[in-house]
Design a protein around this motif. Structure first.
Motif, mmCIF file in Angstrom:
data_model
loop_
_atom_site.group_PDB
_atom_site.id
_atom_site.type_symbol
_atom_site.label_atom_id
_atom_site.label_comp_id
_atom_site.label_asym_id
_atom_site.label_seq_id
_atom_site.Cartn_x
_atom_site.Cartn_y
_atom_site.Cartn_z
ATOM 1 N N ASN A 149 -9.680 -2.138 2.189
ATOM 2 C CA ASN A 149 -10.492 -2.054 0.973
ATOM 3 C C ASN A 149 -9.659 -1.562 -0.210
ATOM 4 O O ASN A 149 -9.799 -2.058 -1.327
ATOM 5 C CB ASN A 149 -11.685 -1.130 1.190
ATOM 6 N N ALA A 150 -8.811 -0.564 0.056
ATOM 7 C CA ALA A 150 -7.971 -0.040 -1.013
ATOM 8 C C ALA A 150 -6.990 -1.101 -1.508
ATOM 9 O O ALA A 150 -6.782 -1.259 -2.715
ATOM 10 C CB ALA A 150 -7.217 1.189 -0.514
ATOM 11 N N LEU A 151 -6.390 -1.835 -0.569
ATOM 12 C CA LEU A 151 -5.462 -2.898 -0.950
ATOM 13 C C LEU A 151 -6.173 -3.990 -1.731
ATOM 14 O O LEU A 151 -5.622 -4.532 -2.703
ATOM 15 C CB LEU A 151 -4.833 -3.505 0.307
ATOM 16 N N ASP A 152 -7.368 -4.331 -1.296
ATOM 17 C CA ASP A 152 -8.122 -5.383 -1.975
ATOM 18 C C ASP A 152 -8.344 -5.022 -3.440
ATOM 19 O O ASP A 152 -8.171 -5.854 -4.340
ATOM 20 C CB ASP A 152 -9.460 -5.586 -1.263
ATOM 21 N N GLU A 157 -8.741 8.055 -7.326
ATOM 22 C CA GLU A 157 -8.876 9.101 -6.314
ATOM 23 C C GLU A 157 -9.956 8.768 -5.296
ATOM 24 O O GLU A 157 -9.823 9.060 -4.105
ATOM 25 C CB GLU A 157 -9.201 10.440 -7.010
ATOM 26 N N SER A 158 -11.033 8.120 -5.747
ATOM 27 C CA SER A 158 -12.132 7.802 -4.839
ATOM 28 C C SER A 158 -11.694 6.854 -3.732
ATOM 29 O O SER A 158 -12.195 6.905 -2.608
ATOM 30 C CB SER A 158 -13.291 7.163 -5.616
ATOM 31 N N LEU A 159 -10.725 5.989 -4.022
ATOM 32 C CA LEU A 159 -10.233 5.057 -3.015
ATOM 33 C C LEU A 159 -9.179 5.698 -2.125
ATOM 34 O O LEU A 159 -8.996 5.320 -0.975
ATOM 35 C CB LEU A 159 -9.649 3.804 -3.678
ATOM 36 N N ARG A 160 -8.448 6.672 -2.661
ATOM 37 C CA ARG A 160 -7.378 7.308 -1.883
ATOM 38 C C ARG A 160 -7.920 8.375 -0.938
ATOM 39 O O ARG A 160 -7.349 8.628 0.113
ATOM 40 C CB ARG A 160 -6.337 7.923 -2.812
ATOM 41 N N SER A 161 -9.016 9.015 -1.294
ATOM 42 C CA SER A 161 -9.498 10.135 -0.474
ATOM 43 C C SER A 161 -10.956 10.001 -0.073
ATOM 44 O O SER A 161 -11.521 10.919 0.478
ATOM 45 C CB SER A 161 -9.312 11.444 -1.246
ATOM 46 N N GLY A 162 -11.532 8.871 -0.341
ATOM 47 C CA GLY A 162 -12.958 8.731 -0.057
ATOM 48 C C GLY A 162 -13.269 8.053 1.255
ATOM 49 O O GLY A 162 -14.366 7.534 1.450
ATOM 50 N N GLY A 163 -12.290 8.005 2.154
ATOM 51 C CA GLY A 163 -12.547 7.405 3.453
ATOM 52 C C GLY A 163 -12.473 5.891 3.451
ATOM 53 O O GLY A 163 -12.877 5.248 4.432
ATOM 54 N N GLU A 164 -11.988 5.305 2.383
ATOM 55 C CA GLU A 164 -11.858 3.855 2.337
ATOM 56 C C GLU A 164 -10.763 3.395 3.295
ATOM 57 O O GLU A 164 -9.771 4.075 3.499
ATOM 58 C CB GLU A 164 -11.518 3.395 0.911
ATOM 59 N N PHE A 194 0.831 -1.200 0.000
ATOM 60 C CA PHE A 194 0.000 0.000 0.000
ATOM 61 C C PHE A 194 0.868 1.253 0.000
ATOM 62 O O PHE A 194 0.595 2.219 -0.721
ATOM 63 C CB PHE A 194 -0.931 0.003 1.209
ATOM 64 N N SER A 195 1.945 1.253 0.815
ATOM 65 C CA SER A 195 2.835 2.411 0.865
ATOM 66 C C SER A 195 3.510 2.662 -0.473
ATOM 67 O O SER A 195 3.689 3.805 -0.892
ATOM 68 C CB SER A 195 3.908 2.201 1.945
ATOM 69 N N LEU A 196 3.874 1.595 -1.161
ATOM 70 C CA LEU A 196 4.613 1.735 -2.419
ATOM 71 C C LEU A 196 3.708 2.040 -3.607
ATOM 72 O O LEU A 196 4.081 2.825 -4.484
ATOM 73 C CB LEU A 196 5.397 0.452 -2.711
#
Length: 583
Positions: A159-162, A148-155, A139-141
């Protein structure tokens, strides 16, 4: 031992076990510097499979068994450099080296199987366990590549990694990499990729059926469980570094109260595998899930699975043995080499995700200029510039390295950008500016910050390369040791093939029956009577939803399910409304 895996690539990514030094291939300083060092989370996405694979190796090798193997190899180096020449010194050197080779050879299929499972299958689930280091690093890399919706949408990170992992595994290079693994034999005498992967994947299905633990449906928790079961094993780690009670019998015999190391290790190895399949308890799974739930790490004492009849080894007692090795390494001359050996022993937590050798120049403005003249368009411009952190360094140019490192002792640690000129650490930055913004004020770390490594990953690799060549050459010139080593390795390979073959027989069916030893050694496509269509379905689908798909889904049609189930080798099996993938 160096572990390489790079299907379809000219250059291999790898982890060097002794130093736990990691190299990811497929990037160039001149073309990827901005994405790697400047833009957060924008590491080239095509590197994600290799990053997961090598990160899992690093994760395993930073545990007690990997630590003990490093200490064992370095003890052989120390003996060669410091002990008085003679038979006793030669026997001790050979003893340490043979131990290292015995254990790494036996465990290699497991090391590869765990790394492939991290690369192909592991995803965050619903257990209480925190996200594993390989996945949190991913995730860090690579998280900056998310929509953008996954990075700033409160996910959540899970969920973002998935989403990130699913897209790469479905549409990226992963299906081809899985096909490469499935082209090998189930049992081979070299790396054991398919051996380890098949077992790691099927042990999970077996434990789900046997123990009914919901936590095992979380494939990322299972990654942490299986890695700690084998590489967090304090009993084995203590055995590896116990030179008082275990000796290589054929080198110099064993005294009263001592046992042959090879026999003791191989017995432990077989018991450990058997215990996993037959005697693992639900309470052990629950205890590990609770231990992994902490975001600040866990104690190895809390994740031990002690074999029946074995005394429990406490981490503090094992750590005292490792510390005694470190005190001996300090005395190695020259002093810088001794310091490097201590760093290798104690600095296994740092992982370098990028390491580029280049020219580094320090100018009169107390700034470093890195990679001057290396642009493809041949202009004399540095690739990167920044402030010099270490005081007292002289102006001038020399070969150096820039690395992107992460300290795994710090929960979800920050990625650091480190610049070295020769052996001098020039800068340690949380962020890095390109030359086009030379006035940027960047946060830096103190040169005395204990979270910073004293040696670059590149220098550790170079030091170990020279030491390995030297010690292996001397070992090969000995009279008796190579003969003893050959005998031990033949014993290990025979038992490795037999034991892994027996475990595979629990989970491999060829037309309803376990395959013969000869069939296990044929290429897997040949074993499947070249049913390439079924193999490709398994390769492109078997990772989805933890390898447990409804018979009819968006990813597996009834026609595809029938093609899988009709293969002469059981690639998947029905469990109620689900198709459970063995690969």
């Amino acid at each position: 031992m160096t572990l390489h895996y790079s299907p379809g690539s000219a250059a291999a990514s790898f982890v060097e076990l002794v130093g736990n030094a990691t190299v990811l291939s497929g990037t160039k300083l001149t073309t990827d510097a901005a994405n790697i060092f400047v833009h957060r989370g924008k590491f080239p996405i095509e590197c994600l499979p290799s990053a997961l694979h090598e990160s899992a190796h690093h994760y395993c090798f930073s545990m007690p068994v990997g630590h003990a193997l490093s200490a064992c190899f370095l003890e052989a180096v120390r003996s060669q450099l410091s002990d008085k020449p003679g038979d006793e010194r030669d026997d001790h050197l050979a003893e340490a080296l043979i131990r290292y080779d015995i254990v790494t050879t036996a465990l290699r299929p497991l090391a590869e199987g765990i790394a492939l499972y991290a690369e192909f299958d592991a995803s965050p689930g619903t257990s209480r366990a925190a996200i594993s280091p390989p996945l949190s690093d991913a995730f860090s890399l690579f998280g900056g590549s998310l929509p953008e919706s996954l990075r700033s949408g409160g996910e959540t990170m899970a969920n973002a990694l998935d989403f990130l992992l699913f897209q790469e595994r479905l549409n990226g290079a992963t299906p081809k990499r899985r096909e490469t693994v499935l082209s090998q034999a189930l049992v081979d005498d070299k790396d054991g990729y398919l051996t380890g992967y098949w077992l790691v994947k099927n042990w999970r299905l077996h434990l789900i059926d046997k123990l009914g633990s919901d936590a095992l449906f979380d494939t990322d928790f299972y990654l942490q469980f299986i890695a700690n079961y084998f590489y967090g094993d304090l009993d084995l780690a203590n055995l590896i570094v116990d030179f008082d009670h275990y000796r290589i019998r054929d080198l110099a015999g064993v005294d009263e109260g001592q046992q042959d190391f090879a026999n003791a290790f191989l017995l432990h190895f077989q018991k450990r595998l058997r215990h996993l399949v037959h005697d693992m308890q639900r309470e052990d799974i629950d205890r590990m899930e609770a231990a992994f739930a902490g975001t600040s790490g866990y104690a190895y004492d809390d994740v031990q699975v002690v074999l029946p009849g074995h005394a429990e080894v406490r981490f503090d007692d094992y750590a005292k043995v490792i510390q005694s090795f470190g005190r001996r390494f300090v005395e190695v001359q020259p002093a810088e080499l001794g310091a490097a050996m201590v760093h290798i022993l104690n600095g296994r937590r740092w992982i370098a995700y990028a390491s580029f050798e280049t020219n580094v120049r320090l100018n009169e403005h107390n700034r470093f200029l890195l990679g001057e003249g290396e642009h493809d368009w041949n202009r004399v411009l540095p690739v990167i510039a920044g402030p010099v952190l270490t005081p007292g360094l002289k102006q001038g140019e020399a070969r150096g390295v820039i690395e992107l490192i992460l300290d795994r002792n710090v929960g979800q640690g920050e990625l650091r950008r480190l610049v070295w000129r020769g052996s001098e650490r020039v800068s340690a930055l949380e962020d890095l500016a390109v030359l086009f913004d030379p006035a940027a004020h960047l946060p830096v770390q103190s040169p005395n910050d204990p979270s910073l490594p004293k040696f670059s990953s590149a220098s550790i690799r170079q030091i170990l390369k020279g030491l390995t060549e030297r010690i292996r050459a001397e070992f090969d010139d000995m009279t008796a040791a190579p003969i003893v080593a050959e005998h031990c390795m033949q014993q290990v390979m025979n038992i490795r093939s037999h034991v892994y073959g027996n475990h595979l027989a629990l989970f491999v069916r060829k037309e309803g029956s376990p395959p013969t030893d000869a069939q296990l050694r044929t290429s897997f496509p040949a074993l499947c009577e070249n049913n390439i269509a079924a193999l490709r379905i398994a390769a492109s689908t078997g990772f989805i939803k933890g390898g447990m798909l409804p018979t009819t889904s968006d990813f597996l049609s009834p026609h595809q399910a029938n093609a899988l189930l009709n293969c002469s080798v059981e690639l998947a099996f029905r469990r109620g409304p689900l198709i459970c993938f063995r690969v």
